[in-house]
Enzyme design. Sequence first.
Site, short mmCIF file in Angstrom:
data_model
loop_
_atom_site.label_atom_id
_atom_site.label_comp_id
_atom_site.label_asym_id
_atom_site.label_seq_id
_atom_site.Cartn_x
_atom_site.Cartn_y
_atom_site.Cartn_z
CB THR A 137 44.09 26.62 44.06
OG1 THR A 137 43.77 27.92 44.73
CG2 THR A 137 43.44 25.67 44.89
CG ASP A 138 46.08 31.26 46.22
OD1 ASP A 138 45.00 30.76 46.09
OD2 ASP A 138 46.34 32.43 46.16
CD GLU A 139 40.32 29.56 46.56
OE1 GLU A 139 39.57 28.94 47.24
OE2 GLU A 139 40.06 30.35 45.58
CE1 TYR A 162 38.75 24.74 42.80
CE2 TYR A 162 39.59 26.44 44.28
CZ TYR A 162 39.61 25.66 43.18
OH TYR A 162 40.67 25.80 42.40
CE LYS A 166 43.11 22.10 42.07
NZ LYS A 166 42.97 21.87 40.46
P1 NAD Z 1 37.66 26.39 34.41
O1 NAD Z 1 36.44 26.11 35.16
O2 NAD Z 1 37.56 27.61 33.55
O3 NAD Z 1 37.96 25.14 33.50
C1 NAD Z 1 38.07 23.99 34.14
C2 NAD Z 1 37.94 22.91 32.57
O4 NAD Z 1 37.84 21.77 33.08
C3 NAD Z 1 36.63 23.14 31.77
O5 NAD Z 1 37.02 22.95 30.33
C4 NAD Z 1 35.83 21.74 32.19
O6 NAD Z 1 35.04 21.52 31.10
C5 NAD Z 1 36.87 20.69 32.41
N1 NAD Z 1 36.40 19.83 33.23
C6 NAD Z 1 35.75 19.82 34.41
N2 NAD Z 1 35.50 18.55 34.90
C7 NAD Z 1 35.90 17.77 33.92
C8 NAD Z 1 35.96 16.22 34.11
N3 NAD Z 1 35.41 15.55 34.77
N4 NAD Z 1 36.74 15.70 33.12
C9 NAD Z 1 37.17 16.58 32.08
N5 NAD Z 1 37.05 17.71 31.92
C10 NAD Z 1 36.55 18.47 32.99
O7 NAD Z 1 38.89 26.38 35.50
P2 NAD Z 1 40.19 27.17 35.33
O8 NAD Z 1 39.96 28.58 35.97
O9 NAD Z 1 40.73 27.27 33.97
O10 NAD Z 1 41.26 26.41 36.19
C11 NAD Z 1 42.16 25.58 35.80
C12 NAD Z 1 42.83 24.82 36.97
O11 NAD Z 1 43.61 25.64 37.31
C13 NAD Z 1 41.93 24.19 37.93
O12 NAD Z 1 42.60 22.87 38.44
C14 NAD Z 1 41.96 25.07 39.06
O13 NAD Z 1 42.01 24.50 40.24
C15 NAD Z 1 43.27 25.76 39.12
N6 NAD Z 1 43.67 27.33 39.23
C16 NAD Z 1 42.76 27.98 38.90
C17 NAD Z 1 42.92 29.53 39.42
C18 NAD Z 1 42.17 30.41 38.76
O14 NAD Z 1 42.37 31.66 39.21
N7 NAD Z 1 41.20 30.16 37.92
C19 NAD Z 1 44.02 29.73 40.23
C20 NAD Z 1 44.69 28.76 40.67
C21 NAD Z 1 44.49 27.18 40.28
O1 TDX Z 2 30.36 38.72 42.50
C1 TDX Z 2 31.19 38.34 43.12
N1 TDX Z 2 31.67 39.13 44.21
C2 TDX Z 2 32.78 38.94 44.86
O2 TDX Z 2 32.86 40.12 45.77
C3 TDX Z 2 32.29 37.01 43.07
C4 TDX Z 2 31.95 36.09 41.89
C5 TDX Z 2 33.49 37.19 43.83
N2 TDX Z 2 33.47 38.07 44.65
C6 TDX Z 2 34.74 38.06 45.75
C7 TDX Z 2 34.99 36.56 46.52
C8 TDX Z 2 36.59 36.70 46.52
O3 TDX Z 2 37.15 37.26 47.56
O4 TDX Z 2 35.70 38.26 44.66
C9 TDX Z 2 36.94 37.56 45.33
C10 TDX Z 2 37.36 36.47 43.97
O5 TDX Z 2 36.07 35.62 43.78
P1 TDX Z 2 36.31 34.58 42.59
O6 TDX Z 2 36.53 35.05 41.34
O7 TDX Z 2 35.08 33.63 42.64
O8 TDX Z 2 37.75 33.63 43.05
P2 TDX Z 2 38.33 32.95 44.39
O9 TDX Z 2 37.20 32.46 45.27
O10 TDX Z 2 38.94 33.88 45.06
O11 TDX Z 2 38.78 31.60 43.92
C11 TDX Z 2 39.76 31.77 42.46
O12 TDX Z 2 41.00 31.89 42.70
C12 TDX Z 2 41.83 30.81 43.07
C13 TDX Z 2 39.22 30.65 41.43
O13 TDX Z 2 37.98 30.69 41.12
C14 TDX Z 2 39.87 29.47 41.98
O14 TDX Z 2 39.56 28.31 41.02
C15 TDX Z 2 41.41 29.38 42.34
O15 TDX Z 2 41.93 28.32 42.53
#
Ligand code: NAD
Ligand code: TDX
Length: 361
Positions: A137-139, A162, A166
């Site tokens: 992630t960019d975080e 988190y 990562k």
């Molecule tokens: P998500 O939470 O929707 O899915 C995570 C999956 O991992 C789930 O199916 C869960 O059951 C599985 N999991 C969790 N713990 C586990 C374990 N111990 N063993 C096996 N499986 C396990 O997450 P997502 O949003 O699909 O993110 C996927 C990946 O992408 C993550 O690594 C996250 O850090 C990265 N990522 C997400 C975003 C975003 O915006 N969602 C952005 C950048 C990077």
């Molecule tokens: O109810 C809300 N109200 C609100 O203002 C929630 C859930 C979030 N927010 C804000 C917080 C953040 O600034 O919105 C923005 C986005 O929040 P999230 O959807 O929780 O995402 P973020 O915290 O930015 O992280 C996401 O992007 C990077 C993913 O959850 C991570 O897994 C990924 O790595």
Amino acid sequence: MRTPKNILVTGGAGFIGSNFIRYILKKSEFDGTIVNVDKLTYAGNPLNLVDIEEEYGNKRYFFEKIDICDYEKIKETFKRYSIDTVTHFAAESHVDRSIFGPRDFVDTNITGTFNLLEAARECWVGREDVLFHHVSTDEVYGSLGEKGYFYEKTAYDPHSPYAASKASSDHLVKAYYHTYGIPITISNCSNNYGPYQFPEKVIPLMIINMMEEKPLPVYGDGKNIRDWLFVEDHCNAVWLILKKGKSGETYNIGGDNEWQNIRLVELLCERMDVIKNKKKGYYQKHITFVKDRPGHDRRYAINCDKIKSELKWKPMVGFKDGIDTTIYWYTNNNKWIEDIKSGIYRKWIELNYGKREVSLK
Ligand code: NAD
Ligand code: TDX
């Protein structure tokens, strides 16, 4: 150019993982086998892949309910399916949850990644045709002021548990490349949105709250900025890295699409007014500013020139089209929403958010 044959996808029952599996089976030239290893936490939903299970199950798609913290089972899976490519999505992924309960983040994101790397080290001795791709992630880069971007070389500065977990896993992956010569790639991506995203994340949470005529909780002053990318564009980027990525390299992925949270929520409201045939401004009056997230990063913005120039990737889905597709998906998939709401997610929300402050706009 690599040709992945047997891909171990971790976290394939989650949001991005399930989109990735569907993408490479249905929209790419991939003709091999996928093994989806998922623990099925609250975020892992088998319903995300029923169509794939029906069409490809036990032929080119295999599901194994395994915790990546279980080293023996991971190693056995590598061997049984002759894994040559890992695409590691499994993680605890929600920042707010990491604030309330960081332990699972350390276990899954750090120890789980370590186990996968150990299995690769043991099973891939002397092999150069293999690849361990780590999805990050960019975080990990921290928070930006009004100007500037994250580059692949930007120093890590994670703020939430988190992001720290990562960042730690990214460092382990790089260490296994430098120390043991395991072929690896890493991608650091901005915020994804699209179908099948668990409704704790801001976009599906807002859409579902609008569907239920509930308040739309915006944290703090609403001026935090995120860069949004449609999930399928992320999947395409990861697929290109599996085929053409250079071992040892990191690729930033983003949408060049920065939005202040409040503007994003207003856009969702505007689109929902149109889609639900409501008067202009109908949903906007549900916006409520709530207590800020502790340590809330102000701005993320990612420079992805490297993947664009080296792998010829670019985002294909315009933001407004992607948002409409996403709204239509949620409004047409009530059963998916109801199944989630009846489960553990609702209890967690009540426990952690039941008493939080809400102020009307
Ligand atoms: P998500 O939470 O929707 O899915 C995570 C999956 O991992 C789930 O199916 C869960 O059951 C599985 N999991 C969790 N713990 C586990 C374990 N111990 N063993 C096996 N499986 C396990 O997450 P997502 O949003 O699909 O993110 C996927 C990946 O992408 C993550 O690594 C996250 O850090 C990265 N990522 C997400 C975003 C975003 O915006 N969602 C952005 C950048 C990077
Ligand atoms: O109810 C809300 N109200 C609100 O203002 C929630 C859930 C979030 N927010 C804000 C917080 C953040 O600034 O919105 C923005 C986005 O929040 P999230 O959807 O929780 O995402 P973020 O915290 O930015 O992280 C996401 O992007 C990077 C993913 O959850 C991570 O897994 C990924 O790595």
